[in-house]
Design an enzyme around this catalytic site. Structure first.
Site, short mmCIF file in Angstrom:
data_model
loop_
_atom_site.label_atom_id
_atom_site.label_comp_id
_atom_site.label_asym_id
_atom_site.label_seq_id
_atom_site.Cartn_x
_atom_site.Cartn_y
_atom_site.Cartn_z
N TRP A 86 48.37 63.26 52.94
CA TRP A 86 47.68 62.37 53.61
C TRP A 86 48.13 61.39 54.47
O TRP A 86 47.93 61.05 55.63
CB TRP A 86 46.18 62.04 53.13
CG TRP A 86 45.68 63.32 52.34
CD1 TRP A 86 45.50 63.40 51.04
CD2 TRP A 86 45.02 64.44 52.97
NE1 TRP A 86 44.77 64.69 50.65
CE2 TRP A 86 44.80 65.18 51.86
CE3 TRP A 86 45.13 64.76 54.18
CZ2 TRP A 86 44.14 66.54 52.13
CZ3 TRP A 86 44.64 66.19 54.47
CH2 TRP A 86 44.31 66.98 53.47
N LYS A 101 33.83 62.85 49.17
CA LYS A 101 34.43 62.48 47.73
C LYS A 101 33.46 61.54 46.96
O LYS A 101 33.13 61.92 45.91
CB LYS A 101 36.06 62.22 47.90
CG LYS A 101 36.90 63.30 48.61
CD LYS A 101 38.15 62.82 49.02
CE LYS A 101 38.70 63.67 49.83
NZ LYS A 101 39.38 64.98 49.30
N ASP A 136 43.19 54.06 53.86
CA ASP A 136 42.43 55.27 53.72
C ASP A 136 42.00 55.32 52.28
O ASP A 136 42.92 55.41 51.30
CB ASP A 136 43.35 56.53 54.04
CG ASP A 136 42.78 57.61 53.84
OD1 ASP A 136 41.63 57.85 53.32
OD2 ASP A 136 43.21 58.86 54.12
#
Lengths: 361, 361
Positions: A100, A197, A170
């Site tokens: 990511w 999530k 993030d």
């Protein structure tokens, strides 16, 4: 019968939330319509949208000089929105802690001088690099980290001191999971997180941004990509993902009932604790991440052979434990236990793993 | 009790769809989880995503050389994605038929030479300008129209012949509402539509794009804004709005049960017919759009005074007819009747309007 779902995202949701959605699906309160049928320019929707914003502010203790946006396009869209909005001097520093982070870096490079100042690629991303003030450039527009790395099961356990350089994070996979400085909004210039999530369902992305960082978008930035456009439109610039925001609100209400972040942190420590304890004492399962960088949300491990891993995943599935397979490029097992994962599911899984070890030693 | 909801978007949904969502909210089929809890990288979600795509292809008779994308960010995001992807020669022509066209034009101007080749601004956008081959530049990258204009209640009733220049259409508010060349995909280079009017809930945007137009994105285009990235990733590049796509699938199944577009067209003509008939014979309600440009989806009208309009909206609300107020900049009434609007609701509304006229003449 509901299964024990250890998906890395979209993750499982609290059962009481699903039941509430079900009960008010056809008619929400006394409005005579479903939430999905509400115009986003009516009071009945404002009564969902703004309380959801307020609740997030309260739960995360977000200071008044931060704006809270409910956007779309996932964290992936933020990978370009952040440089488009924050990189006024076209210079930013990134830490690479896995897939990511790499995606964030790739997108940012379109817009300026991006320096990867630290990386854990040398050991398959199984740790978080040590960062200090000298790690990053003091004239960078911002400094970007990925606080939790779902694929490798790692997380930051301390924040770098970035001085006046805004820290951008993030936080998709561990937002609202623990108390302390790691999650203290005032330590960040901008926090972003896909909801699927730890916040709610997929289809909505939360951005928390300090107001002095808004208003410097690059000239060609589309309106939809410009934070200031959303803020000026009272956070509802175009038709938002109304239903996803409603589910976020219900999930936040549920979290508050669990005692907020302080309450859920205890559960998260308990869940991760019993699983890591088992792994540290197992001769069959080998934990993947280094101890000091371990995630509370995604726990990764391997077995001695691919065959044994496949056997475990198969038998676990037959016993109602699903989505345990590791990320495609990494293999092994990944057990995701976000806030909504019931402790009972983790207890049952540990019991199952113990039994599996006994039968396969 | 469910109200008669004439919202311009998000619009009402078919009751059987809402009931099905409710019934499988906590456990979808035999998966032991809600659709919202499914990982987007599992077969159980593919069994929702790809059939939804196939169903849209079948219902709209989409040729094989078109790609079908389920994206986020609404039609507003397409306003910048389209020029970023299609404007390789940095030249495009637009027709201005109101607020949404204006927004499209404003965004496109960031990326090249945009010419507004026709406009209906001179008469408050109450008609569609006449267009012929000489209207647009033959070397333009594309020619952009807004097929239905929610705010003014107008729609294109014939398509311009654009020769080799691809025709691009914002079809958000009347996609799948009628048969014939106006909706025949092969007449277009690209069609886009926010789902929340005629496809499903908010939070997902449909883009249907001819494959030869894909792959020419401007150099700084973020991955999320590049159609080719989505196509190469088998249409699931990042976590999509899973639940919204599931609802789209259910709505498409419902539409198919109504006889597809040919079936719903009859209902749409009936609904619009009885309302326009009433308006054309009324001495109190004055239809806003010119006859030859009338929308089947959004019917706009005024009353002689603002007070009378307010009185009508208030009394209608008390009788269970909601979201009838015209757009903020236009005033008057707007009655939206997308595919999912039951004919019975329109019949009841016309009866109510007749009664109101009798009592207020």
């Amino acid at each position: 019968m509901r299964v024990c779902n250890f998906s890395a995202g979209p993750g499982c949701l609290p059962l009481p939330v699903l039941e509430k959605i079900r009960n008010e699906m056809v008619e929400h309160e006394d409005h005579g319509m479903s939430v999905m049928e509400m115009s986003h320019r009516t009071q009945m929707f404002y009564d969902i949208f703004y309380p959801a914003q307020d609740l997030l502010k309260k739960i995360m203790n977000i200071p008044d000089n931060y704006k809270i946006l409910f956007l779309t396009g996932g964290a992936t869209t933020q990978n370009s929105m952040i440089p488009m909005n924050l990189m006024k001097n076209k210079k930013a520093d990134y830490v690479n802690t896995g897939v990511w982070s790499e995606k964030s870096i790739k997108e940012a490079k379109r817009f300026g001088d991006i320096k990867v100042v630290a990386s854990s690629e040398d050991r398959m991303y199984n740790y978080i690099p040590t960062l200090d003030a000298s790690t990053f450039r003091p004239d960078a527009d911002y400094f970007h980290i990925t606080t939790n790395n779902t694929i490798y099961g790692t997380r930051y356990t301390q924040l770098p001191n970035t001085g006046n350089v805004p820290l951008v994070a993030d936080m998709s996979s561990n937002i609202m999971s623990e108390t302390g400085p790691l999650m203290d909004v005032q330590n960040f210039g901008l926090i972003y997180a896909g909801a699927q999530k730890n916040i709610g369902p997929s289809g909505v992305t939360v951005v928390i941004v300090r107001e002095d960082l808004i208003g410097n978008a690059l000239p060609f930035t589309p309106d939809m990509m410009d934070y200031s456009v959303h803020v000026k439109a009272n956070y509802i610039y175009n038709t938002p993902p109304t239903f996803a925001i409603y589910v976020v609100k219900l999930c936040l209400e549920w979290l508050q009932e669990q005692g907020g972040i302080a309450g859920i942190e205890k559960v998260n420590n308990y869940k991760a604790g019993i699983l890591y304890d088992f792994l540290d004492n197992s001769k069959l399962f080998i934990p993947s991440a280094e101890k000091e960088s371990r995630s509370l949300m995604n726990i990764t491990c391997t077995l001695s052979t691919k065959d044994l891993e496949a056997k475990f995943i198969k038998e676990a599935g037959e016993n109602g434990f699903v989505n345990l397979k590791g990320y495609k490029t990494v293999g092994g097992l990944r057990i995701s236990m976000y806030n909504a994962q019931p402790a009972e599911n983790v207890e049952k899984l540990v019991e199952f793993m113990k039994k599996f070890e006994l039968q396969n030693k």
